[in-house]
Design a protein around this motif. Structure first.
Motif, short mmCIF file in Angstrom:
data_model
loop_
_atom_site.label_atom_id
_atom_site.label_comp_id
_atom_site.label_asym_id
_atom_site.label_seq_id
_atom_site.Cartn_x
_atom_site.Cartn_y
_atom_site.Cartn_z
N LEU A 123 35.34 -11.62 -46.03
CA LEU A 123 34.87 -12.43 -47.30
C LEU A 123 35.95 -12.61 -48.32
N ALA B 175 36.42 -12.95 -52.44
CA ALA B 175 36.00 -12.96 -53.98
C ALA B 175 37.10 -13.38 -54.76
N GLU B 176 36.59 -14.25 -55.92
CA GLU B 176 37.73 -14.52 -56.85
C GLU B 176 37.29 -13.78 -58.17
N THR C 57 41.99 -18.87 -60.37
CA THR C 57 41.64 -17.29 -60.21
C THR C 57 42.97 -16.64 -60.56
N GLY D 8 29.67 -8.14 -51.33
CA GLY D 8 29.87 -9.03 -51.97
C GLY D 8 28.85 -8.92 -53.43
N CYS E 43 31.24 -7.04 -55.71
CA CYS E 43 32.09 -7.83 -56.26
C CYS E 43 31.67 -8.45 -57.58
N GLU E 44 30.11 -8.96 -57.21
CA GLU E 44 29.62 -9.73 -58.41
C GLU E 44 29.56 -8.68 -59.68
N ALA F 136 33.21 -10.96 -60.32
CA ALA F 136 33.62 -11.71 -59.45
C ALA F 136 33.26 -13.33 -59.75
N GLN G 268 33.14 -16.01 -57.92
CA GLN G 268 32.76 -16.56 -56.67
C GLN G 268 32.99 -15.50 -55.44
N VAL G 269 32.06 -15.70 -54.63
CA VAL G 269 32.12 -14.70 -53.44
C VAL G 269 31.63 -15.68 -52.31
#
Length: 468
Positions: free
Chosen positions: A235, A237-238, A285, A306, A309-310, A314, A316-317
């Motif tokens: 995965l 993640a930005e 990013t 994910g 991360c959100e 984040a 975007q994932v």
């Protein structure tokens, strides 16, 4: 007339040394031509002095290594053990007038046992070659330094190497069960075991791991193996800040997740990779986090991570759907150091490790140091371990910029210690960081380390000038 490798001009001291070496080694195993030996003088570290070897020896057997050490002891000649010279601390750099003992010709895999889950190897076996060989038996050798296609098991043991998978599987030391070691005077000693358990006596095996060739010459290793895991899914993640990415790392680890990989690239590194390979990574990013799982249900694990991360912010994932897409995501991480090197042509790669909880402070501190010294410093990190690789880019032809590069490197190490970390997570001390070792372990620690060194090498002929 073109001289052979053992016909190059030599003084009386070198002549005696070569004659004694040839008493127990084939002629092709002893190199003295300066044009040849110069290529063995150093590893890949910057700012590390290297001397001129008197001879380079390439033994193929344990007995030949013993002969080299007996000769060195008799003549009081320093010996510098080497693997593939992919190290980044100067630990394999030649001392003036030394014997360089290159172990790359001792490259046999002697045994693979699926029942005992061990491999027995010589030190010159390349990491990737071992990984592929055990994979054919459904087994897995986890330690995977970034140079795994070139670096040798002996070098990995000498520097206690890590790699991308350490967050789940640990470092080289955890897989070295036993060793055969040639001591400074030529005696052969066996340490450790080939059993799953064993606690007899002091753990001398662990003592040799990370000793950078300063206590003895590893000539055989018993390595622990694991069952081969499923293919991992990745995965990406930005994040809009490094702090948010580090917050995600903390949430992932605190949540009890066990990723097989958890890597971070800062904005400088992302831009460098794009400039080098046009990979289309989003340059807006501030930090890119890569997480992977090799579990039986990696998609579910990625979904859980994910979400974390959100929650950490984040922007975007992007989870991969299959192994091919996962490999594409990881390619950017593998290109990081090459890309940063292309920025100015030369880099100094640090490997300061800090507690995960202070990773955000480390990244912020490196940003400040980059601005203070007017240098490009990209950070890639084994984020799940807190093991950062601040990479200083500089022009070696510019003396002032080179000075600033060295000063910034030291400032980064000082920052790591201030944050409760260590000056090296996996590259070792070598020449580059030996003054910092004393700062980290203190005077009593240094006294005890020197006592251990003296017990194994009273004449100080094994890789002198390294560590301390």
């Amino acid at each position: 007339m073109i001289m052979s490798r053992i016909e190059a001009p030599r003084d009386d001291r070198t002549g005696k040394l070569v004659d004694l070496l040839l008493g127990g080694l084939p002629a092709e195993a002893v190199l003295t031509d300066p044009d040849v030996t110069a290529s063995y003088a150093h590893d890949m570290a910057s700012f590390c002095p290297a001397g001129t070897p008197a001879a380079v020896v390439l033994p193929r057997t344990v007995e030949e290594v013993q002969h080299v050490m007996r000769t060195a002891t008799a003549l009081r000649v320093p010996v510098v053990p080497q693997g593939a010279r992919t190290g980044l601390s100067g630990a394999a750099n030649a001392s003036e007038g030394c014997i360089v003992l290159s172990l790359t010709k001792m490259d046999r895999i002697l045994e693979i046992s699926p029942v005992d889950r061990i491999a027995v190897v010589e030190p010159g076996v390349v990491n990737a070659a071992l990984s592929r060989a055990v994979g054919e038996h459904g087994l897995y050798y986890p330690p995977d330094p970034s140079s795994w296609e070139m670096c040798t098991i002996g070098g990995n043991i000498g520097t206690a190497s890590g790699g991308l998978c350490c967050v789940k599987y640990g470092v080289t030391a955890e897989y070295v069960l036993g060793l055969d070691v040639v001591l400074a005077d030529g005696r052969l000693m066996s340490t450790g075991r080939r059993t799953a358990k064993g606690v007899a006596g002091y753990d001398l095996t662990r003592l040799f791991v990370g000793s950078e060739g300063s206590l003895g010459i590893v000539v055989r290793a018993v390595l622990g193996l694991r069952p081969k895991p499923p293919a991992q899914l990745v995965l990406a993640a930005e994040f809009a800040s490094g702090a948010a990415a580090c917050d995600a790392v903390c949430r992932i680890m605190e949540g009890g997740h066990v990723p097989s990989l958890l890597e971070l690239m800062d904005r400088t590194t992302v831009k460098a990779v794009n400039d080098l390979a046009q990979m289309g990574l989003p340059e807006t990013t501030e930090a890119l986090l890569l997480a992977a799982f090799d579990t039986t249900d990696p998609a579910a694990d990625l979904a859980a991570v994910g979400a974390l991360c959100e929650a950490a912010g984040a922007t975007q994932v992007v989870p991969a759907d299959d192994a091919a897409e996962s490999e594409l995501l990881l390619q950017a991480r593998r290109l990081s150091l090459t890309a940063l090197e292309a920025v100015k042509g030369v880099t100094m790669i640090d490997d300061v490790c800090v507690p995960r909880s202070r990773l955000a402070e480390m990244l912020a501190g490196v940003d400040r140091i980059s601005a203070e010294y007017g240098l490009t410093i990209g950070v890639v990190a084994h984020a799940g371990d807190g093991n950062t690789h601040p990479t200083v880019c500089f022009d070696p032809a510019d003396p002032e910029e080179s000075r600033r590069a060295r000063d910034s490197f030291d400032k980064i190490m000082a920052l790591g210690l201030e944050l409760g970390g260590t000056i090296t997570g996996e590259h070792g001390v070598g020449v580059l960081k030996k003054e910092w070792l004393a700062r980290e372990i203190g005077p009593v620690g240094m006294e005890m380390q020197r006592a251990v060194k003296h017990a194994f090498d009273p004449l100080n002929i094994l890789n002198p000038g390294k560590l301390f």
